[in-house]
Scaffold this motif. Structure first.
Motif, PDB file in Angstrom:
ATOM      1  N   LEU A 114     -37.443  26.706  23.808  1.00  0.00           N
ATOM      2  CA  LEU A 114     -36.781  26.600  22.685  1.00  0.00           C
ATOM      3  C   LEU A 114     -37.259  26.471  21.367  1.00  0.00           C
ATOM      4  CD1 LEU A 114     -34.507  23.645  24.348  1.00  0.00           C
ATOM      5  CD2 LEU A 114     -33.817  26.157  24.309  1.00  0.00           C
ATOM      6  N   GLU A 115     -38.412  26.110  21.094  1.00  0.00           N
ATOM      7  CA  GLU A 115     -39.088  26.032  19.877  1.00  0.00           C
ATOM      8  C   GLU A 115     -39.380  27.596  19.333  1.00  0.00           C
ATOM      9  OE1 GLU A 115     -40.417  24.637  15.789  1.00  0.00           O
ATOM     10  OE2 GLU A 115     -38.898  24.036  17.439  1.00  0.00           O
ATOM     11  N   ILE A 116     -39.884  28.177  20.299  1.00  0.00           N
ATOM     12  CA  ILE A 116     -40.353  29.645  20.218  1.00  0.00           C
ATOM     13  C   ILE A 116     -39.049  30.309  19.730  1.00  0.00           C
ATOM     14  CG2 ILE A 116     -40.960  31.892  21.208  1.00  0.00           C
ATOM     15  CD1 ILE A 116     -42.960  30.118  23.048  1.00  0.00           C
ATOM     16  N   MET A 117     -37.942  30.284  20.467  1.00  0.00           N
ATOM     17  CA  MET A 117     -36.402  30.818  20.130  1.00  0.00           C
ATOM     18  C   MET A 117     -36.256  30.417  18.709  1.00  0.00           C
ATOM     19  SD  MET A 117     -34.506  33.011  21.405  1.00  0.00           S
ATOM     20  CE  MET A 117     -34.468  33.783  19.766  1.00  0.00           C
ATOM     21  N   ARG A 118     -36.076  29.185  18.442  1.00  0.00           N
ATOM     22  CA  ARG A 118     -35.739  28.670  16.982  1.00  0.00           C
ATOM     23  C   ARG A 118     -36.550  29.520  15.844  1.00  0.00           C
ATOM     24  NH1 ARG A 118     -36.809  25.566  12.906  1.00  0.00           N
ATOM     25  NH2 ARG A 118     -38.752  24.940  13.843  1.00  0.00           N
ATOM     26  N   ARG A 119     -37.972  29.422  16.199  1.00  0.00           N
ATOM     27  CA  ARG A 119     -38.808  29.962  15.279  1.00  0.00           C
ATOM     28  C   ARG A 119     -38.425  31.551  14.936  1.00  0.00           C
ATOM     29  NH1 ARG A 119     -43.662  27.132  14.515  1.00  0.00           N
ATOM     30  NH2 ARG A 119     -44.429  28.845  13.557  1.00  0.00           N
ATOM     31  N   LEU A 120     -38.166  32.084  16.021  1.00  0.00           N
ATOM     32  CA  LEU A 120     -37.903  33.782  16.246  1.00  0.00           C
ATOM     33  C   LEU A 120     -36.717  33.815  15.222  1.00  0.00           C
ATOM     34  CD1 LEU A 120     -38.716  34.637  19.935  1.00  0.00           C
ATOM     35  CD2 LEU A 120     -40.187  35.432  17.807  1.00  0.00           C
ATOM     36  N   ARG A 121     -35.691  33.139  15.355  1.00  0.00           N
ATOM     37  CA  ARG A 121     -34.486  33.006  14.502  1.00  0.00           C
ATOM     38  C   ARG A 121     -34.415  32.513  13.304  1.00  0.00           C
ATOM     39  NH1 ARG A 121     -29.810  36.130  15.681  1.00  0.00           N
ATOM     40  NH2 ARG A 121     -28.600  34.110  15.167  1.00  0.00           N
ATOM     41  N   SER A 137     -38.686  32.546   8.059  1.00  0.00           N
ATOM     42  CA  SER A 137     -39.895  32.912   8.620  1.00  0.00           C
ATOM     43  C   SER A 137     -40.024  33.714   9.756  1.00  0.00           C
ATOM     44  CB  SER A 137     -40.953  31.801   8.548  1.00  0.00           C
ATOM     45  OG  SER A 137     -40.527  30.789   9.427  1.00  0.00           O
ATOM     46  N   GLY A 138     -38.828  33.865  10.511  1.00  0.00           N
ATOM     47  CA  GLY A 138     -38.707  34.417  11.872  1.00  0.00           C
ATOM     48  C   GLY A 138     -38.906  35.863  11.904  1.00  0.00           C
ATOM     49  N   CYS A 139     -38.584  36.363  12.925  1.00  0.00           N
ATOM     50  CA  CYS A 139     -38.869  38.016  13.314  1.00  0.00           C
ATOM     51  C   CYS A 139     -37.575  38.800  12.753  1.00  0.00           C
ATOM     52  CB  CYS A 139     -39.073  38.268  14.877  1.00  0.00           C
ATOM     53  SG  CYS A 139     -38.861  39.902  15.306  1.00  0.00           S
ATOM     54  N   PRO A 140     -37.631  39.548  11.826  1.00  0.00           N
ATOM     55  CA  PRO A 140     -36.313  40.340  11.409  1.00  0.00           C
ATOM     56  C   PRO A 140     -35.434  40.857  12.482  1.00  0.00           C
ATOM     57  CG  PRO A 140     -38.272  40.955  10.173  1.00  0.00           C
ATOM     58  CD  PRO A 140     -38.899  40.153  11.359  1.00  0.00           C
ATOM     59  N   TRP A 141     -36.061  41.444  13.428  1.00  0.00           N
ATOM     60  CA  TRP A 141     -35.215  41.911  14.740  1.00  0.00           C
ATOM     61  C   TRP A 141     -34.535  40.893  15.276  1.00  0.00           C
ATOM     62  CZ3 TRP A 141     -34.319  41.386  19.700  1.00  0.00           C
ATOM     63  CH2 TRP A 141     -33.908  42.321  20.557  1.00  0.00           C
ATOM     64  N   ASP A 142     -35.078  39.887  15.621  1.00  0.00           N
ATOM     65  CA  ASP A 142     -34.618  38.611  16.330  1.00  0.00           C
ATOM     66  C   ASP A 142     -33.451  37.857  15.540  1.00  0.00           C
ATOM     67  OD1 ASP A 142     -35.846  37.810  18.900  1.00  0.00           O
ATOM     68  OD2 ASP A 142     -37.343  38.424  17.757  1.00  0.00           O
ATOM     69  N   ILE A 143     -33.551  37.963  14.180  1.00  0.00           N
ATOM     70  CA  ILE A 143     -32.603  37.470  13.132  1.00  0.00           C
ATOM     71  C   ILE A 143     -31.196  38.260  13.220  1.00  0.00           C
ATOM     72  CG2 ILE A 143     -32.193  36.874  10.686  1.00  0.00           C
ATOM     73  CD1 ILE A 143     -35.421  36.247  10.653  1.00  0.00           C
ATOM     74  N   GLU A 144     -31.524  39.378  13.141  1.00  0.00           N
ATOM     75  CA  GLU A 144     -30.316  40.194  12.964  1.00  0.00           C
ATOM     76  C   GLU A 144     -29.500  40.611  14.275  1.00  0.00           C
ATOM     77  OE1 GLU A 144     -32.102  44.898  13.658  1.00  0.00           O
ATOM     78  OE2 GLU A 144     -31.836  44.155  11.670  1.00  0.00           O
ATOM     79  N   GLN A 145     -29.881  40.032  15.400  1.00  0.00           N
ATOM     80  CA  GLN A 145     -29.150  40.308  16.591  1.00  0.00           C
ATOM     81  C   GLN A 145     -27.919  39.355  16.804  1.00  0.00           C
ATOM     82  OE1 GLN A 145     -30.171  42.910  18.439  1.00  0.00           O
ATOM     83  NE2 GLN A 145     -31.825  42.780  16.920  1.00  0.00           N
ATOM     84  N   THR A 146     -26.986  39.963  17.587  1.00  0.00           N
ATOM     85  CA  THR A 146     -25.679  39.340  17.931  1.00  0.00           C
ATOM     86  C   THR A 146     -25.419  39.223  19.332  1.00  0.00           C
ATOM     87  OG1 THR A 146     -24.641  41.269  17.938  1.00  0.00           O
ATOM     88  CG2 THR A 146     -24.706  40.220  15.675  1.00  0.00           C
ATOM     89  N   PHE A 147     -24.446  38.503  19.600  1.00  0.00           N
ATOM     90  CA  PHE A 147     -24.227  38.319  21.046  1.00  0.00           C
ATOM     91  C   PHE A 147     -24.092  39.848  21.771  1.00  0.00           C
ATOM     92  CE2 PHE A 147     -22.104  34.334  19.546  1.00  0.00           C
ATOM     93  CZ  PHE A 147     -23.039  33.514  20.330  1.00  0.00           C
ATOM     94  N   ASP A 148     -23.181  40.659  20.937  1.00  0.00           N
ATOM     95  CA  ASP A 148     -22.810  42.010  21.591  1.00  0.00           C
ATOM     96  C   ASP A 148     -24.023  42.755  21.607  1.00  0.00           C
ATOM     97  OD1 ASP A 148     -20.236  41.527  21.606  1.00  0.00           O
ATOM     98  OD2 ASP A 148     -19.745  42.266  19.343  1.00  0.00           O
TER      99      ASP A 148
END
Length: 279
Positions: A23-30, A34-45
């Motif tokens: 859960l912490e890895i996922m929180r940090r990615l988003r 400071s997260g990953c740009p790709w992960d940040i821009e993702q949506t449910f779709d």
């Protein structure tokens, strides 16, 4: 409450950190800063197709009995659930705890013979019927086919739709009627191919596939699993065609249908001989 950077780093590097670590890895990615740009821009779709893909890869590992790969594939699928929950939390919709609570409540409610006072003295078939009755009660006054997920593979969804309809009596009594309908739909497809538009041909093809799914249901066959097995068989036998041609210094593009068909039969005979040798 978020961890400090030091505590977060320590948890992420802890091989025994378990679910809190994921859960912490996922929180940090988003993390917006400071997260990953790709992960940040993702949506449910945008993530939904990956979720389906990971579920299929789990099924593939099971079908291949690749149990050494299964922990990784299940981890990929679990990560998809965590990803969706994090996006929901970011949007103020719900969090991972709500996901866990929902499935726990559902399992307890749907297993009164385990977690309640209902009798366990039932067959698996009766317990399946009870499960469906509980689900129907949860849906309330919804229509019969409501709730069959649109995102399911088409063959799987066809079977689920047919099962729902069968529970209220809309079903053929035996495979004989299904086979007759299959012949009828095949004839309609031939007629459409010869005289109708491409859209109408596609519609007739869909009707034929729907009846094939119904036949699978009546024969108690999972059509997705059956087709996966046939895909694997085709890939395996075509691979042998390539092997045979390679022995002669050629490739399939340097062969013809008659030769490859003969090699296909050779590969098929090899498999039959190998199966006979194991008996």
């Amino acid at each position: 409450m978020p961890f400090s950077k030091t505590a977060s780093d320590a948890l992420i590097q802890d091989a025994n950190g378990g679910m809190p670590r994921l859960l912490e890895i996922m929180r940090r990615l988003r993390d917006p800063a400071s997260g990953c740009p790709w992960d940040i821009e993702q949506t449910f779709d945008s993530i939904a197709p990956y979720t389906l893909e990971e579920a299929h890869e789990v099924a593939d590992a099971i079908a291949r009995r690749a149990y050494d790969e299964l922990p990784s594939e299940l981890g990929d699928l679990l990560f998809q659930a965590v990803f969706h929950a994090q996006m929901a939390q970011d949007a103020g919709l719900f969090g991972f705890d709500d996901v866990v609570r929902a499935i726990c409540d559902k399992m307890v409610a749907r297993h009164p013979h385990v977690f309640g006072d209902a009798s366990r003295d039932k067959s698996a078939e009766q317990q399946t019927r009870d499960w469906e009755q509980i689900k129907a009660a949860e849906r309330g006054a919804a229509r019969v086919l409501d709730g069959v997920a649109l995102g399911l593979p088409a063959l799987t969804r066809a079977v689920k739709l047919q099962k729902r309809a069968a529970r209220v009596g809309f079903d053929w009594p035996s495979t004989d009627e299904v086979l007759a309908k299959l012949i009828e739909e095949a004839a309609e497809l031939v007629e459409a191919r010869d005289s109708l538009t491409q859209a109408e041909v596609e519609e007739e093809f869909g009707d034929l596939m729907f009846v094939m799914a119904n036949l699978a249901r009546h024969l108690q066959i999972d059509p997705e699993a059956a087709l996966r097995a046939t895909n694997a068989k085709f890939s395996r036998r075509f691979g042998r065609i390539e092997d045979f041609l390679a022995e002669a210094g050629r490739s399939p593009s340097q062969s013809d249908l008659a030769e490859m068909d003969a090699l296909w039969n050779r590969a098929k005979a090899e498999e039959k001989a190998a199966k006979a040798g194991k008996k």
